[in-house]
Scaffold this motif. Structure first.
Motif, PDB file in Angstrom:
ATOM      1  N   LYS A  94       0.814  -1.219   0.000  1.00  0.00           N
ATOM      2  CA  LYS A  94       0.000   0.000   0.000  1.00  0.00           C
ATOM      3  C   LYS A  94       0.844   1.264   0.000  1.00  0.00           C
ATOM      4  O   LYS A  94       0.455   2.268  -0.591  1.00  0.00           O
ATOM      5  N   GLU A  95       1.978   1.244   0.662  1.00  0.00           N
ATOM      6  CA  GLU A  95       2.832   2.430   0.719  1.00  0.00           C
ATOM      7  C   GLU A  95       3.293   2.832  -0.681  1.00  0.00           C
ATOM      8  O   GLU A  95       3.281   4.007  -1.039  1.00  0.00           O
ATOM      9  N   ARG A  96       3.681   1.846  -1.480  1.00  0.00           N
ATOM     10  CA  ARG A  96       4.110   2.126  -2.859  1.00  0.00           C
ATOM     11  C   ARG A  96       2.936   2.665  -3.679  1.00  0.00           C
ATOM     12  O   ARG A  96       3.081   3.635  -4.425  1.00  0.00           O
ATOM     13  N   LEU A  97       1.762   2.058  -3.542  1.00  0.00           N
ATOM     14  CA  LEU A  97       0.596   2.486  -4.311  1.00  0.00           C
ATOM     15  C   LEU A  97       0.161   3.898  -3.940  1.00  0.00           C
ATOM     16  O   LEU A  97      -0.337   4.642  -4.783  1.00  0.00           O
ATOM     17  N   MET A  98       0.349   4.295  -2.691  1.00  0.00           N
ATOM     18  CA  MET A  98      -0.022   5.646  -2.262  1.00  0.00           C
ATOM     19  C   MET A  98       0.907   6.706  -2.865  1.00  0.00           C
ATOM     20  O   MET A  98       0.549   7.873  -2.945  1.00  0.00           O
ATOM     21  N   GLN A  99       2.100   6.303  -3.301  1.00  0.00           N
ATOM     22  CA  GLN A  99       3.067   7.255  -3.851  1.00  0.00           C
ATOM     23  C   GLN A  99       3.065   7.313  -5.373  1.00  0.00           C
ATOM     24  O   GLN A  99       3.695   8.179  -5.957  1.00  0.00           O
ATOM     25  N   VAL A 100       2.339   6.394  -6.031  1.00  0.00           N
ATOM     26  CA  VAL A 100       2.361   6.325  -7.495  1.00  0.00           C
ATOM     27  C   VAL A 100       1.680   7.541  -8.121  1.00  0.00           C
ATOM     28  O   VAL A 100       2.229   8.174  -9.014  1.00  0.00           O
ATOM     29  N   LEU A 101       0.476   7.895  -7.656  1.00  0.00           N
ATOM     30  CA  LEU A 101      -0.251   9.038  -8.216  1.00  0.00           C
ATOM     31  C   LEU A 101       0.251  10.328  -7.566  1.00  0.00           C
ATOM     32  O   LEU A 101       0.246  10.461  -6.345  1.00  0.00           O
ATOM     33  N   THR A 158       4.490   8.888 -11.010  1.00  0.00           N
ATOM     34  CA  THR A 158       5.948   8.816 -10.885  1.00  0.00           C
ATOM     35  C   THR A 158       6.532   8.237 -12.167  1.00  0.00           C
ATOM     36  O   THR A 158       5.874   7.484 -12.888  1.00  0.00           O
ATOM     37  N   THR A 159       7.776   8.581 -12.458  1.00  0.00           N
ATOM     38  CA  THR A 159       8.386   8.173 -13.720  1.00  0.00           C
ATOM     39  C   THR A 159       8.639   6.675 -13.805  1.00  0.00           C
ATOM     40  O   THR A 159       8.794   6.145 -14.904  1.00  0.00           O
ATOM     41  N   ASP A 160       8.646   5.970 -12.678  1.00  0.00           N
ATOM     42  CA  ASP A 160       8.886   4.527 -12.709  1.00  0.00           C
ATOM     43  C   ASP A 160       7.618   3.713 -12.475  1.00  0.00           C
ATOM     44  O   ASP A 160       7.678   2.498 -12.282  1.00  0.00           O
ATOM     45  N   ALA A 161       6.458   4.350 -12.534  1.00  0.00           N
ATOM     46  CA  ALA A 161       5.193   3.657 -12.294  1.00  0.00           C
ATOM     47  C   ALA A 161       4.837   2.770 -13.487  1.00  0.00           C
ATOM     48  O   ALA A 161       5.013   3.168 -14.641  1.00  0.00           O
ATOM     49  N   THR A 162       4.316   1.592 -13.200  1.00  0.00           N
ATOM     50  CA  THR A 162       3.879   0.684 -14.250  1.00  0.00           C
ATOM     51  C   THR A 162       2.361   0.734 -14.376  1.00  0.00           C
ATOM     52  O   THR A 162       1.668   1.217 -13.480  1.00  0.00           O
ATOM     53  N   LYS A 163       1.834   0.212 -15.486  1.00  0.00           N
ATOM     54  CA  LYS A 163       0.391   0.223 -15.697  1.00  0.00           C
ATOM     55  C   LYS A 163      -0.364  -0.556 -14.614  1.00  0.00           C
ATOM     56  O   LYS A 163      -1.379  -0.064 -14.113  1.00  0.00           O
ATOM     57  N   PRO A 164       0.092  -1.746 -14.211  1.00  0.00           N
ATOM     58  CA  PRO A 164      -0.620  -2.439 -13.130  1.00  0.00           C
ATOM     59  C   PRO A 164      -0.609  -1.669 -11.807  1.00  0.00           C
ATOM     60  O   PRO A 164      -1.601  -1.665 -11.072  1.00  0.00           O
ATOM     61  N   GLU A 165       0.503  -0.991 -11.504  1.00  0.00           N
ATOM     62  CA  GLU A 165       0.564  -0.174 -10.291  1.00  0.00           C
ATOM     63  C   GLU A 165      -0.422   0.986 -10.359  1.00  0.00           C
ATOM     64  O   GLU A 165      -1.103   1.288  -9.380  1.00  0.00           O
ATOM     65  N   ILE A 166      -0.502   1.652 -11.507  1.00  0.00           N
ATOM     66  CA  ILE A 166      -1.417   2.776 -11.669  1.00  0.00           C
ATOM     67  C   ILE A 166      -2.851   2.298 -11.512  1.00  0.00           C
ATOM     68  O   ILE A 166      -3.665   2.913 -10.829  1.00  0.00           O
ATOM     69  N   ARG A 167      -3.190   1.171 -12.138  1.00  0.00           N
ATOM     70  CA  ARG A 167      -4.531   0.599 -12.035  1.00  0.00           C
ATOM     71  C   ARG A 167      -4.897   0.321 -10.581  1.00  0.00           C
ATOM     72  O   ARG A 167      -5.952   0.729 -10.098  1.00  0.00           O
ATOM     73  N   GLN A 168      -4.011  -0.342  -9.858  1.00  0.00           N
ATOM     74  CA  GLN A 168      -4.293  -0.680  -8.457  1.00  0.00           C
ATOM     75  C   GLN A 168      -4.378   0.556  -7.579  1.00  0.00           C
ATOM     76  O   GLN A 168      -5.195   0.622  -6.669  1.00  0.00           O
ATOM     77  N   ALA A 169      -3.532   1.561  -7.856  1.00  0.00           N
ATOM     78  CA  ALA A 169      -3.554   2.788  -7.051  1.00  0.00           C
ATOM     79  C   ALA A 169      -4.871   3.532  -7.221  1.00  0.00           C
ATOM     80  O   ALA A 169      -5.468   3.992  -6.238  1.00  0.00           O
ATOM     81  N   VAL A 170      -5.354   3.649  -8.457  1.00  0.00           N
ATOM     82  CA  VAL A 170      -6.617   4.353  -8.707  1.00  0.00           C
ATOM     83  C   VAL A 170      -7.774   3.578  -8.080  1.00  0.00           C
ATOM     84  O   VAL A 170      -8.655   4.163  -7.439  1.00  0.00           O
ATOM     85  N   GLU A 171      -7.776   2.250  -8.248  1.00  0.00           N
ATOM     86  CA  GLU A 171      -8.855   1.444  -7.678  1.00  0.00           C
ATOM     87  C   GLU A 171      -8.863   1.522  -6.149  1.00  0.00           C
ATOM     88  O   GLU A 171      -9.923   1.574  -5.541  1.00  0.00           O
TER      89      GLU A 171
END
Length: 98
Positions: free
Chosen positions: A3-10, A34-47
């Motif tokens: 969760k900590e990583r997902l909170m920092q992606v957006l 973030t410049t190193d964010a992947t599509k699955p990370e972005i999807r999970q962060a938004v959800e």
């Protein structure tokens, strides 16, 4: 993913005329990520953050412009934007405060 990583992606939503039109027409929202964010990370962060179902994620890398600072040449930071399309019936309300 933790969760900590997902909170920092957006980093922030992109509020512009183009992003507002995309949101109204296609349920598509634009975020700086973030410049190193992947599509699955972005999807999970938004959800996780907005409690919606994500249908599709597209990512754009924008190179920073070369700018002159007096006699020195410099460069603005590179930007990564994510266009997130939500599933039918999902909506993000960024809260109009009042």
């Amino acid at each position: 993913m933790n969760k900590e990583r997902l909170m920092q992606v957006l980093l922030s939503p992109v509020v512009s005329e183009k992003s507002t039109i995309a949101a109204d027409a296609d349920r598509q929202y634009v975020f700086r990520v973030t410049t190193d964010a992947t599509k699955p990370e972005i999807r999970q962060a938004v959800e996780m953050m907005f409690e919606v179902k994500v249908d599709n994620v597209r990512v754009v890398n924008i190179k920073g412009k070369a700018k002159r600072f007096g006699s020195l040449m410099g460069r603005r930071n590179n930007i990564r934007k994510a266009y997130v399309r939500l599933a039918e019936g999902s909506d993000i309300d960024f809260g109009a405060g009042s």
